[in-house]
Motif scaffolding. Sequence first.
Motif, mmCIF file in Angstrom:
data_model
loop_
_atom_site.group_PDB
_atom_site.id
_atom_site.type_symbol
_atom_site.label_atom_id
_atom_site.label_comp_id
_atom_site.label_asym_id
_atom_site.label_seq_id
_atom_site.Cartn_x
_atom_site.Cartn_y
_atom_site.Cartn_z
ATOM 1 N N GLY A 228 0.827 -1.383 -0.095
ATOM 2 C CA GLY A 228 0.052 -0.026 -0.045
ATOM 3 C C GLY A 228 0.811 1.241 -0.053
ATOM 4 O O GLY A 228 0.570 2.259 -0.570
ATOM 5 N N VAL A 229 1.801 1.362 0.526
ATOM 6 C CA VAL A 229 2.791 2.430 0.846
ATOM 7 C C VAL A 229 3.402 2.855 -0.375
ATOM 8 O O VAL A 229 3.371 3.873 -1.034
ATOM 9 N N PHE A 230 3.974 1.659 -1.253
ATOM 10 C CA PHE A 230 4.597 1.563 -2.522
ATOM 11 C C PHE A 230 3.709 2.161 -3.692
ATOM 12 O O PHE A 230 3.768 3.203 -4.467
ATOM 13 N N LEU A 231 2.425 1.768 -3.443
ATOM 14 C CA LEU A 231 1.220 2.031 -4.513
ATOM 15 C C LEU A 231 1.005 3.533 -4.357
ATOM 16 O O LEU A 231 0.853 4.077 -5.258
ATOM 17 N N LEU A 232 0.679 3.937 -3.078
ATOM 18 C CA LEU A 232 0.206 5.125 -3.105
ATOM 19 C C LEU A 232 1.458 6.374 -3.149
ATOM 20 O O LEU A 232 1.090 7.527 -3.786
ATOM 21 N N ARG A 233 2.489 5.953 -2.877
ATOM 22 C CA ARG A 233 3.797 6.666 -3.170
ATOM 23 C C ARG A 233 3.999 7.093 -4.422
ATOM 24 O O ARG A 233 3.831 8.148 -5.216
ATOM 25 N N GLN A 234 3.788 5.930 -5.521
ATOM 26 C CA GLN A 234 3.833 6.003 -6.766
ATOM 27 C C GLN A 234 3.025 7.056 -7.421
ATOM 28 O O GLN A 234 3.273 7.917 -8.285
ATOM 29 N N TYR A 235 1.576 6.875 -6.835
ATOM 30 C CA TYR A 235 0.526 7.707 -7.600
ATOM 31 C C TYR A 235 0.752 9.236 -7.042
ATOM 32 O O TYR A 235 0.683 10.159 -7.719
ATOM 33 N N MET A 236 1.140 9.603 -5.626
ATOM 34 C CA MET A 236 1.516 10.884 -5.228
ATOM 35 C C MET A 236 2.351 11.703 -5.912
ATOM 36 O O MET A 236 2.471 12.752 -5.724
ATOM 37 N N LEU A 237 3.585 10.510 -6.490
ATOM 38 C CA LEU A 237 4.413 11.435 -7.236
ATOM 39 C C LEU A 237 3.938 12.194 -8.490
ATOM 40 O O LEU A 237 4.953 13.206 -8.808
ATOM 41 N N THR A 238 2.951 11.690 -9.056
ATOM 42 C CA THR A 238 2.386 12.274 -10.037
ATOM 43 C C THR A 238 1.487 13.821 -9.816
ATOM 44 O O THR A 238 1.462 14.517 -10.661
ATOM 45 N N ILE A 239 1.393 14.183 -8.499
ATOM 46 C CA ILE A 239 0.595 15.349 -8.082
ATOM 47 C C ILE A 239 1.765 16.241 -8.124
ATOM 48 O O ILE A 239 2.946 16.245 -7.374
ATOM 49 N N PRO A 240 1.544 17.648 -8.760
ATOM 50 C CA PRO A 240 2.520 18.611 -9.065
ATOM 51 C C PRO A 240 2.845 19.087 -7.660
ATOM 52 O O PRO A 240 1.954 19.415 -6.921
ATOM 53 N N ASP A 241 4.141 19.193 -7.413
ATOM 54 C CA ASP A 241 4.684 20.074 -6.164
ATOM 55 C C ASP A 241 4.007 21.505 -6.000
ATOM 56 O O ASP A 241 3.948 22.119 -5.157
ATOM 57 N N GLU A 242 3.732 21.937 -7.339
ATOM 58 C CA GLU A 242 3.588 23.582 -7.028
ATOM 59 C C GLU A 242 2.165 23.694 -6.567
ATOM 60 O O GLU A 242 1.812 24.722 -5.967
ATOM 61 N N ILE A 243 1.153 22.800 -6.571
ATOM 62 C CA ILE A 243 -0.102 22.759 -6.013
ATOM 63 C C ILE A 243 0.234 22.718 -4.535
ATOM 64 O O ILE A 243 -0.440 23.760 -3.572
ATOM 65 N N LEU A 244 1.196 22.041 -4.059
ATOM 66 C CA LEU A 244 1.530 22.165 -2.537
ATOM 67 C C LEU A 244 1.956 23.360 -1.964
ATOM 68 O O LEU A 244 1.923 23.956 -0.991
ATOM 69 N N ASP A 245 3.065 24.033 -2.742
ATOM 70 C CA ASP A 245 3.813 25.078 -2.700
ATOM 71 C C ASP A 245 2.668 26.446 -2.582
ATOM 72 O O ASP A 245 2.694 27.281 -1.821
ATOM 73 N N ALA A 246 1.670 26.215 -3.615
ATOM 74 C CA ALA A 246 0.743 27.424 -3.462
ATOM 75 C C ALA A 246 -0.167 27.223 -2.119
ATOM 76 O O ALA A 246 -0.366 28.402 -1.678
ATOM 77 N N ALA A 247 -0.676 26.037 -1.999
ATOM 78 C CA ALA A 247 -1.152 25.977 -0.595
ATOM 79 C C ALA A 247 -0.501 26.258 0.644
ATOM 80 O O ALA A 247 -1.080 27.132 1.531
ATOM 81 N N ARG A 248 0.914 26.276 0.722
ATOM 82 C CA ARG A 248 1.676 26.752 1.821
ATOM 83 C C ARG A 248 1.831 28.278 1.898
ATOM 84 O O ARG A 248 1.788 28.740 2.751
#
Length: 350
Positions: A228-248
Motif C-alpha cells: 500500500g505504501v509503495f502503490l500510494l507513493r507512486q501515485y502521489m509522485l504524479t501530483i505536481p509540487d506546485e499545488i502544495l507550494d501554492a497551498a503553503r
Amino acid sequence: MAKVISFLTRTRGHGKPDWTDWVSYTYLGLGVLLMFLPVIWLGLSSFKTDAELARFPPRILPMEAETVVVPGYDEPLALFEITDGEYAGETLAQIRRIGLVAQMVRPDDPETRLKVNIQDRKPIESFSLATDNYVELFEKFNFLKFFMNSVFITATATIIMLTVNSMAAFALSKYQFRGRMVVLALVIGTLMIPQTVVLVPLFLITKELNMADSLWGVIIPGAATPTGVFLLRQYMLTIPDEILDAARMDKASEWKIFWRIIIPLSAPAIAVLAILAIMWRWNDFLWPLIVLSSTENFTLQLALNSFQGDLETQWSNLLAMTMLVLLPIACVFAFLQKYIATGIASTGGK
C-alpha cells in the motif's frame, strides 16, 4: 439494453459474421466459461444433498429422487422405473436393498413385495434445491456473529491501513529528508520476507500487548502494508509540487494540505488499495487462526474450517457457507472493479 445487445452482436462483416468474428467470440466464450464455470458449479453444488454430492459421475444440476407415501411405511419410499425383467415398464417403490436385490412394492399394492435386480431399475429424479443446507447454517452456528466479526475486522483494518499508508506515502513522496530512499528501500524490502517467517515473533508481540484472542489482535498487526505504501507513493509522485507550494503560500498547514489536497487527488489509488485491503482482510485465514481461540471471536473463514473434521467433512454445509462467504466480496469487487485498472494504470503513469 438495446445498446448492449447491439454491442455484443456487432460484426466486422457487412450484415453477416466474418471469420474473425467467429474466432473472437469463440475465444471470449471459452474465457468466460473457464472463469465462471467453477463459480456456477459451486453455487449449484451448494444446493445438493450429501448423497448427490457423493454421486459418481457428478452432475451439474442438483437432482433429488422422487418419493411416494405408501400406506404401512413411516417414511416416504423412493420411486424407480423398472427397465428390464419381469416388471419392466412399471414404477415401483423401494423398501430396502439387500446386496444386488431390492425389495420393492407397487404404490397401489403395498402388501405384495417384489424382488428386483438393481441393474434392472432406474431412479426417478427431478430438479430440486436442497435449501436445508443454508437453513442448517443458522441452526448449527451463530452465523450472524461470525459475519459481524468479519465485517468489523475488514472495515476497521481497511480504514486504519488507508490512513497509515497514505500518511507514509505522503511523507516519502513529497518531503525531502536524509535517509528517505533508505526508508523506502526498507519498506519495499519487506515484500521479500515471507509472512510465515514473522508469524512467531508477531504473535509474541501481540500476546505481550494483551491483544491475543481479540479482534484487535487481528487488526493492528496489519495496520500498514509495504504494498500500500509503495502503490500510494507512486501515485502521489504524479501530483505536481506546485499545488502544495501554492497551498503553503496561503498558510495552509501540512495536515490541511494532506486532507484537502493529497487525499482527494489520490482517490483512484486509494480506491484500489481499499479494494485490495477488503479482499485481503475478508479472506484472511492464517493469522486469525493463530490469534483467535474463542469461538465467539471467530471470523467466517475460521467458521468454514469447522465443517472439516479428521474423519468426516460436511460438504453440503461447507459449500453453502462458502457461497455466503463469497457473496459480500464478490459484490464489492463487482461494483468497484473498474477502479482497479484505472488506479493501477495511473500509479505507473510517470
